[in-house]
Scaffold this motif. Structure first.
Motif, mmCIF file in Angstrom:
data_model
loop_
_atom_site.group_PDB
_atom_site.id
_atom_site.type_symbol
_atom_site.label_atom_id
_atom_site.label_comp_id
_atom_site.label_asym_id
_atom_site.label_seq_id
_atom_site.Cartn_x
_atom_site.Cartn_y
_atom_site.Cartn_z
ATOM 1 N N UNK A 262 0.871 -1.175 0.000
ATOM 2 C CA UNK A 262 0.000 0.000 0.000
ATOM 3 C C UNK A 262 0.903 1.218 0.000
ATOM 4 N N UNK B 81 1.197 4.438 4.106
ATOM 5 C CA UNK B 81 2.252 3.926 3.224
ATOM 6 C C UNK B 81 2.948 2.776 3.928
ATOM 7 N N UNK C 268 0.219 4.168 -1.741
ATOM 8 C CA UNK C 268 -0.468 5.458 -1.752
ATOM 9 C C UNK C 268 -1.760 5.256 -0.988
ATOM 10 N N UNK C 269 -2.395 6.334 -0.628
ATOM 11 C CA UNK C 269 -3.546 6.203 0.254
ATOM 12 C C UNK C 269 -3.170 6.672 1.642
#
Lengths: 245, 163
Positions: free
Chosen positions: A103, A109, A105-106
């Motif tokens: 993960x 991290x 991006x969002x």
């Protein structure tokens, strides 16, 4: 006067051989120019037999081998010297681990690794990908480990800029490029400078590549900061090395 | 028997939420930011089952999701409130089946979830001012709203068939 001179038999012979005189002049030119023409002709003719890409590959691979060997020797030497000055009490073994969830991006991290406390992964261990340091282990389960990437907004890491010999603080912003904060003004850091972990670091392995300075904001008070591009491609990393402390 | 059957479906689909969050399929993402899967699952469940069940499901899902990310930020309160609110909407008014309504509710839910995360990071002081929080919030709301008519409406239909 000129007509009378031409009627001398010797002169007639000399003038009659004018092509040879021209040839001699041309050869004199070759001599003066250290082989112009002859060398060019030789190059043109011998071009099919010039060393090709295969030969340059041999040379490159030989050079790579040489550099690799030198690097290994220097690393061994370095480890021995660090052992002598007792900087290296925390030296651990590297564990290879697959990335099972990424993960990047969002809101968070993070990476999930497929090895955990059963395989010897510990909290706070440094995680190294091809290209450099990417983060620290933030939590472990028996078979998995969670990595807080350097780009995560909770990440703070002291780093070192070898060219100007200065420390900085690498702060994650939840964007692909973390920010490098300095402690004092007039750092002299320029875009293109390499950022590494501190040579005296005991938290993370010393002298690891972290990234490259992309841009520097000099106008900021009290101290300038810089944007850093990580050298490891986080979006593409499949296997990482966890250096246990 | 129907209740038991429903529970099985509920648990099976709810377990997909953390799995999808971890797998983060690249083709269901905008700029790398995936949808809020918890919102997509909670929306039809709360609409169909009412405020109490919705709030409980939201809390349970929030606790599960909190275990999946680093840091002390929690999603549980936001999901609990969203479950309660959507449950009230489902109980009070007309049965919501238009895709536009679902998408709008999902966008609002995802934005509220993102805002709660942003607020917590701001209050805790871990978030530097230059971070890309707003961009992530908007992107996630957008992709969640796009996927809600596809996924939430299917789940809603399923829950109505079972009950």
């Amino acid at each position: 006067m000129a007509g009378r001179l031409l009627r001398v038999p010797l002169m007639q012979k000399i003038l009659g051989a004018w092509p040879w005189w021209l040839l001699l002049l041309a050869l004199f030119g070759v001599r003066l120019s250290k082989g112009a023409g002859v060398m060019d002709a030789y190059a043109l003719l011998s071009r099919p037999f010039w060393p090709g890409p295969a030969q340059s590959q041999w040379l490159q691979s030989a050079q790579r081998l040489d550099e690799h060997t030198r690097l290994q020797l220097l690393e061994q030497d370095n480890a021995r010297l660090r052992g002598l000055v007792e900087l290296d009490k925390t030296r651990g073994t590297a564990i290879s681990a697959p990335v099972i969830s990424r993960l990047t991006s969002g809101w968070w991290q993070q990476l999930e690794l497929g090895k955990g406390s059963l395989q010897g992964v510990r909290d706070g261990a440094a995680v190294i990908a091809p290209g450099g340091l990417i983060g620290l282990v933030s939590s472990v389960t028996p078979t998995t480990a969670r990595v807080a990437l350097l780009t995560n907004s909770s990440s703070r890491l002291g780093v070192w800029i070898p060219r100007v010999k200065r420390h900085g603080l690498l702060v994650g912003l939840d964007t692909p490029r973390p920010r490098l904060e300095f402690l004092d003004k007039d750092t002299g850091v320029r875009p293109g400078d390499v950022v590494t972990t501190s040579p005296a670091s005991t938290l993370v392995p010393p002298n690891l590549t972290v990234g490259v300075v992309q841009s520097v904001d000099e106008d900021l008070v009290p101290a300038p900061d810089a944007s850093v591009q990580l050298s490891a491609p986080i979006d593409a990393v499949d296997w990482v090395q966890v250096v246990a402390r | 028997m129907a209740a038991l059957h429903r529970q099985r479906w509920c648990i099976a689909t709810a377990l997909l939420v953390p799995l999808l969050t971890l797998a983060a399929p690249w083709f269901l993402a905008i700029d790398g930011v995936g949808p809020a899967w918890a919102v997509l699952w909670l929306l039809p469940w709360a609409l169909e089952e009412g405020p109490l069940s919705g709030a409980f499901a939201g809390l349970a899902l929030g606790l599960l999701m909190d275990g999946l990310h680093i840091g002390a930020v929690t999603e549980a309160p936001a999901l609990l409130l969203l479950g309660w609110w959507w449950g009230r909407i489902g109980r009070r008014g007309l049965p919501i089946s238009r895709t536009f309504n679902l998408a709008l509710l999902a966008v609002i839910g995802s934005a509220a979830l993102g805002a709660s995360v942003l607020l917590q990071e701001r209050v805790a002081g871990t978030l530097p001012p230059a971070s890309s929080g707003w961009q992530i919030l908007l992107t996630q709301a957008l992709i969640t709203g796009l996927l809600a008519p596809l996924i939430s409406s299917l789940l809603l239909l399923r829950w109505r068939q079972i009950t």
